[in-house]
Design a protein around this motif. Structure first.
Motif, PDB file in Angstrom:
ATOM      1  N   ILE A 148       0.835  -1.208   0.000  1.00 25.60           N
ATOM      2  CA  ILE A 148       0.000   0.000   0.000  1.00 25.60           C
ATOM      3  C   ILE A 148       0.865   1.252   0.000  1.00 25.60           C
ATOM      4  CG2 ILE A 148      -1.665   1.329   1.359  1.00 25.60           C
ATOM      5  CD1 ILE A 148      -2.710  -1.456   2.369  1.00 25.60           C
ATOM      6  N   VAL A 149       1.875   1.283   0.869  1.00 20.39           N
ATOM      7  CA  VAL A 149       2.771   2.453   0.929  1.00 20.39           C
ATOM      8  C   VAL A 149       3.503   2.625  -0.403  1.00 20.39           C
ATOM      9  CG1 VAL A 149       4.798   3.447   2.064  1.00 20.39           C
ATOM     10  CG2 VAL A 149       3.041   2.316   3.427  1.00 20.39           C
ATOM     11  N   SER A 150       3.930   1.537  -1.014  1.00 16.30           N
ATOM     12  CA  SER A 150       4.595   1.606  -2.320  1.00 16.30           C
ATOM     13  C   SER A 150       3.692   2.252  -3.362  1.00 16.30           C
ATOM     14  CB  SER A 150       4.987   0.193  -2.784  1.00 16.30           C
ATOM     15  OG  SER A 150       5.999  -0.351  -1.982  1.00 16.30           O
ATOM     16  N   GLY A 151       2.445   1.785  -3.426  1.00 17.51           N
ATOM     17  CA  GLY A 151       1.500   2.351  -4.383  1.00 17.51           C
ATOM     18  C   GLY A 151       1.194   3.805  -4.103  1.00 17.51           C
ATOM     19  N   CYS A 152       1.039   4.137  -2.810  1.00 17.30           N
ATOM     20  CA  CYS A 152       0.741   5.527  -2.419  1.00 17.30           C
ATOM     21  C   CYS A 152       1.823   6.484  -2.908  1.00 17.30           C
ATOM     22  CB  CYS A 152       0.613   5.628  -0.905  1.00 17.30           C
ATOM     23  SG  CYS A 152      -0.924   4.971  -0.226  1.00 17.30           S
ATOM     24  N   TYR A 153       3.079   6.108  -2.730  1.00 19.84           N
ATOM     25  CA  TYR A 153       4.169   7.036  -3.065  1.00 19.84           C
ATOM     26  C   TYR A 153       4.498   7.044  -4.549  1.00 19.84           C
ATOM     27  CZ  TYR A 153       4.798   8.839   1.509  1.00 19.84           C
ATOM     28  OH  TYR A 153       4.573   9.527   2.678  1.00 19.84           O
ATOM     29  N   PHE A 154       4.216   5.970  -5.248  1.00 21.91           N
ATOM     30  CA  PHE A 154       4.350   6.009  -6.710  1.00 21.91           C
ATOM     31  C   PHE A 154       3.317   6.965  -7.295  1.00 21.91           C
ATOM     32  CE2 PHE A 154       2.760   4.425 -10.820  1.00 21.91           C
ATOM     33  CZ  PHE A 154       3.904   4.585 -11.586  1.00 21.91           C
ATOM     34  N   GLY A 155       2.049   6.805  -6.880  1.00 21.15           N
ATOM     35  CA  GLY A 155       0.990   7.673  -7.396  1.00 21.15           C
ATOM     36  C   GLY A 155       1.185   9.122  -7.007  1.00 21.15           C
ATOM     37  N   CYS A 188       8.886   4.616 -13.164  1.00 18.45           N
ATOM     38  CA  CYS A 188       8.131   3.488 -13.726  1.00 18.45           C
ATOM     39  C   CYS A 188       8.947   2.196 -13.676  1.00 18.45           C
ATOM     40  CB  CYS A 188       7.714   3.794 -15.161  1.00 18.45           C
ATOM     41  SG  CYS A 188       6.401   5.031 -15.275  1.00 18.45           S
ATOM     42  N   ILE A 189      10.257   2.299 -13.914  1.00 21.52           N
ATOM     43  CA  ILE A 189      11.116   1.109 -13.810  1.00 21.52           C
ATOM     44  C   ILE A 189      11.079   0.567 -12.387  1.00 21.52           C
ATOM     45  CG2 ILE A 189      13.512   0.289 -13.868  1.00 21.52           C
ATOM     46  CD1 ILE A 189      13.983   2.242 -16.191  1.00 21.52           C
ATOM     47  N   SER A 190      11.217   1.455 -11.407  1.00 24.19           N
ATOM     48  CA  SER A 190      11.199   1.043  -9.997  1.00 24.19           C
ATOM     49  C   SER A 190       9.869   0.413  -9.622  1.00 24.19           C
ATOM     50  CB  SER A 190      11.466   2.248  -9.089  1.00 24.19           C
ATOM     51  OG  SER A 190      12.689   2.854  -9.399  1.00 24.19           O
ATOM     52  N   PHE A 191       8.776   1.015 -10.099  1.00 22.66           N
ATOM     53  CA  PHE A 191       7.451   0.473  -9.762  1.00 22.66           C
ATOM     54  C   PHE A 191       7.225  -0.865 -10.452  1.00 22.66           C
ATOM     55  CE2 PHE A 191       2.687   0.538  -9.830  1.00 22.66           C
ATOM     56  CZ  PHE A 191       2.511   0.513  -8.456  1.00 22.66           C
ATOM     57  N   GLY A 192       7.699  -0.985 -11.683  1.00 23.68           N
ATOM     58  CA  GLY A 192       7.601  -2.272 -12.387  1.00 23.68           C
ATOM     59  C   GLY A 192       8.356  -3.365 -11.635  1.00 23.68           C
ATOM     60  N   PHE A 431      13.573   0.019  -3.931  1.00 22.23           N
ATOM     61  CA  PHE A 431      14.142  -0.183  -5.268  1.00 22.23           C
ATOM     62  C   PHE A 431      14.495   1.143  -5.921  1.00 22.23           C
ATOM     63  CE2 PHE A 431      11.758  -4.466  -6.024  1.00 22.23           C
ATOM     64  CZ  PHE A 431      12.623  -5.079  -5.124  1.00 22.23           C
ATOM     65  N   HIS A 432      13.644   2.138  -5.705  1.00 20.66           N
ATOM     66  CA  HIS A 432      13.862   3.425  -6.361  1.00 20.66           C
ATOM     67  C   HIS A 432      15.101   4.134  -5.813  1.00 20.66           C
ATOM     68  CE1 HIS A 432      12.654   6.700  -8.942  1.00 20.66           C
ATOM     69  NE2 HIS A 432      12.835   7.546  -7.944  1.00 20.66           N
ATOM     70  N   ILE A 433      15.303   4.054  -4.496  1.00 15.63           N
ATOM     71  CA  ILE A 433      16.508   4.651  -3.908  1.00 15.63           C
ATOM     72  C   ILE A 433      17.755   3.983  -4.465  1.00 15.63           C
ATOM     73  CG2 ILE A 433      17.795   4.988  -1.761  1.00 15.63           C
ATOM     74  CD1 ILE A 433      14.980   4.997  -0.364  1.00 15.63           C
ATOM     75  N   ILE A 434      17.740   2.643  -4.497  1.00 15.56           N
ATOM     76  CA  ILE A 434      18.895   1.889  -5.012  1.00 15.56           C
ATOM     77  C   ILE A 434      19.148   2.227  -6.479  1.00 15.56           C
ATOM     78  CG2 ILE A 434      19.757  -0.429  -5.549  1.00 15.56           C
ATOM     79  CD1 ILE A 434      18.138  -1.396  -3.076  1.00 15.56           C
ATOM     80  N   LEU A 435      18.075   2.277  -7.286  1.00 15.63           N
ATOM     81  CA  LEU A 435      18.211   2.575  -8.718  1.00 15.63           C
ATOM     82  C   LEU A 435      18.751   3.983  -8.940  1.00 15.63           C
ATOM     83  CD1 LEU A 435      17.651   1.747 -11.703  1.00 15.63           C
ATOM     84  CD2 LEU A 435      15.359   2.735 -11.417  1.00 15.63           C
ATOM     85  N   SER A 436      18.215   4.959  -8.224  1.00 21.57           N
ATOM     86  CA  SER A 436      18.619   6.358  -8.411  1.00 21.57           C
ATOM     87  C   SER A 436      20.092   6.564  -8.067  1.00 21.57           C
ATOM     88  CB  SER A 436      17.752   7.281  -7.541  1.00 21.57           C
ATOM     89  OG  SER A 436      16.393   7.155  -7.880  1.00 21.57           O
TER      90      SER A 436
END
Length: 450
Positions: A148-155, A188-192, A431-436
């Motif tokens: 839920i938190v993942s979806g909230c912060y992506f949106g 989008c890559i991180s969310f995927g 994932f997004h922190i690691i990717l960035s």
């Protein structure tokens, strides 16, 4: 530099002590208070005016968040009292299949946050019901909260209605759609990757060949289904998200949700005499099923008080760190270290994370780094959109991962799961922190080799 970082060392040691050595009920507020006291005492120049000024500034910054938390407590209580929460759980059971439960949670939360422009609105309304669905079908709530938190912060990150997205855009003078477009690729890559991670985690947790939780033979499901779905009770939900679409303030959205829910209960039960007591002390369900009563009970102003104390403790710690120059000394050292474009981007992200740690407010984690590194970025010819993306990649994304940050405290309070418990499952943010950070290091190494 070590002296400047000593408050964080005190904080880490205090947390470890109060969590594992002298175990107490509220370790984080106590640890923040103790770390602030040690940091205060070791300074020779302890003029109270510095502390007072910094405390006032930080308190004013988090005051809106503290106020909204009270509204969320009353919203949860009113929705439980009027049956809105039960209806949302029933609808979730109808549409969310357990074979794809975790990816579905992330996608539903992402769409709701993108539409409303608020991760807080989504978590405090839809998120509460989705956690209820997870408990009904015997899914680990820690994993559900992470999804839920993942979806909230992506949106929230990609919504033009989001306050943090607009703030990062305005601070760096980047048009909002240009800012969102620049974030789109990595986000989008991180969310995927997160959706894929949730799918495999779902396979690991849920084995339909061993046990079928999703049948009406379950006592909880039987209790939930026996009430029948009252679709009209979704009107308060529509009012909350509809008002967000029209850019009404979150307080107004939540107030609409509370008053409409109270109106429904008054329409069905007559004058709701106990509603004021419910809004203050929370709703106590007596359905006859213990599990159902557990997630239909709660909310209220009283339930929010521990979170408010946590935020105030963080404000005290941040006031000491900022008021007595610790933070400024760290920023000076970071500026000396930052030599090229990639160092500045890393410094922007690191400073945003540091401010999330010490000030408990995600807005300050965007504002201060933007001011600190904007002129330096201009000197090095760094595009403004890179700075705006770096602010979001750290300031926005890391805020729900820190227990005493207002965002982390809000997510934990709304979903009923501690930050430490859901932290390993917030796949998108991690994932997004690691990717960035990885992309910056790759680009830095390419520049050196060329």
């Amino acid at each position: 530099m070590f002296f400047s970082l000593s408050p964080l060392l005190y904080l880490i040691l205090s947390i470890l002590f109060f969590r594992f050595v002298w175990v107490i009920t509220y370790p984080h507020p106590t640890a923040l208070f103790v770390a602030g006291v040690f940091s205060f005492l070791q300074r020779r120049n302890r003029k109270i005016v510095f502390l007072r000024s910094s405390f006032r500034k930080n308190f004013v910054s988090v005051l809106p968040a503290m106020e909204i938390l009270f509204f969320v407590g009353m919203l949860i209580a009113s929705w439980a009292y009027s049956g809105v929460l039960l209806t949302m759980i029933q609808v979730g059971i109808l549409f969310l299949q357990p074979d794809y439960f975790l990816p579905s949670l992330a996608l539903v939360a992402a769409i709701a946050a993108m539409v409303s422009g608020s991760s807080w609105t989504t978590a405090g309304t839809l998120g509460v019901a989705l956690i209820g669905v997870a408990e009904v079908i015997s899914f680990p709530q820690t994993m559900a909260a992470g999804a839920i938190v993942s979806g909230c912060y992506f949106g929230d990150k990609l919504s033009p209605l989001s306050d943090t997205t607009n703030l990062a855009s305005s601070l760096t003078h980047v048009p909002i759609w240009k800012h969102i477009k620049h974030m789109l690729r990595t986000t989008c890559i991180s969310f995927g990757m997160a959706i894929l991670g949730f799918y495999f985690l779902n396979l690991y947790v849920w084995d339909p060949n061993q046990v079928d939780h999703f049948t009406l033979d379950s006592g909880v499901l039987k209790s939930v289904s026996s009430f029948g779905v009252s679709w009209i009770k979704l009107i308060p939900v529509a009012l909350v998200f509809g008002s967000s679409v029209f850019k009404m303030h979150i307080r107004i959205s939540l107030l609409l949700g509370i008053t409409s829910a109270v109106g429904f209960s008054g329409f069905e039960l007559g004058i709701p005499i106990g509603i004021v007591e419910t809004l203050i002390y929370g709703f106590d369900s007596h359905s006859g099923n213990q599990i159902l009563d557990r997630f239909l009970s709660g909310g209220g102003v009283i339930a929010i008080l521990p979170t408010e104390i946590l935020i105030l403790s963080a404000v005290w710690f941040g006031a000491v760190v900022e008021g007595y120059g610790y933070l400024n000394e760290i920023l000076i050292q970071i500026k000396i270290w930052a030599k090229d474009r990639w160092d500045i981007l890393l410094s922007t992200m690191g400073t945003s994370f540091l401010l999330n740690l010490v000030t408990a407010d995600q807005y300050l984690s965007l504002v201060i780094p933007a001011r600190a590194f904007r002129s330096l970025a201009e000197e090095k010819g760094i595009p403004e959109k890179d700075i705006s993306r770096s602010l979001e990649d750290s300031g926005t994304i890391t805020s729900p991962l820190i227990p005493w940050n207002s965002c982390g405290a809000f997510m934990s309070t709304s979903l009923g799961v501690s930050v430490i418990a859901f932290l390993p499952f917030v796949f998108f943010n991690l994932f997004h922190i690691i990717l960035s950070v990885s992309l910056i290091f790759i680009a830095k190494n390419k520049t050196k080799s060329s």
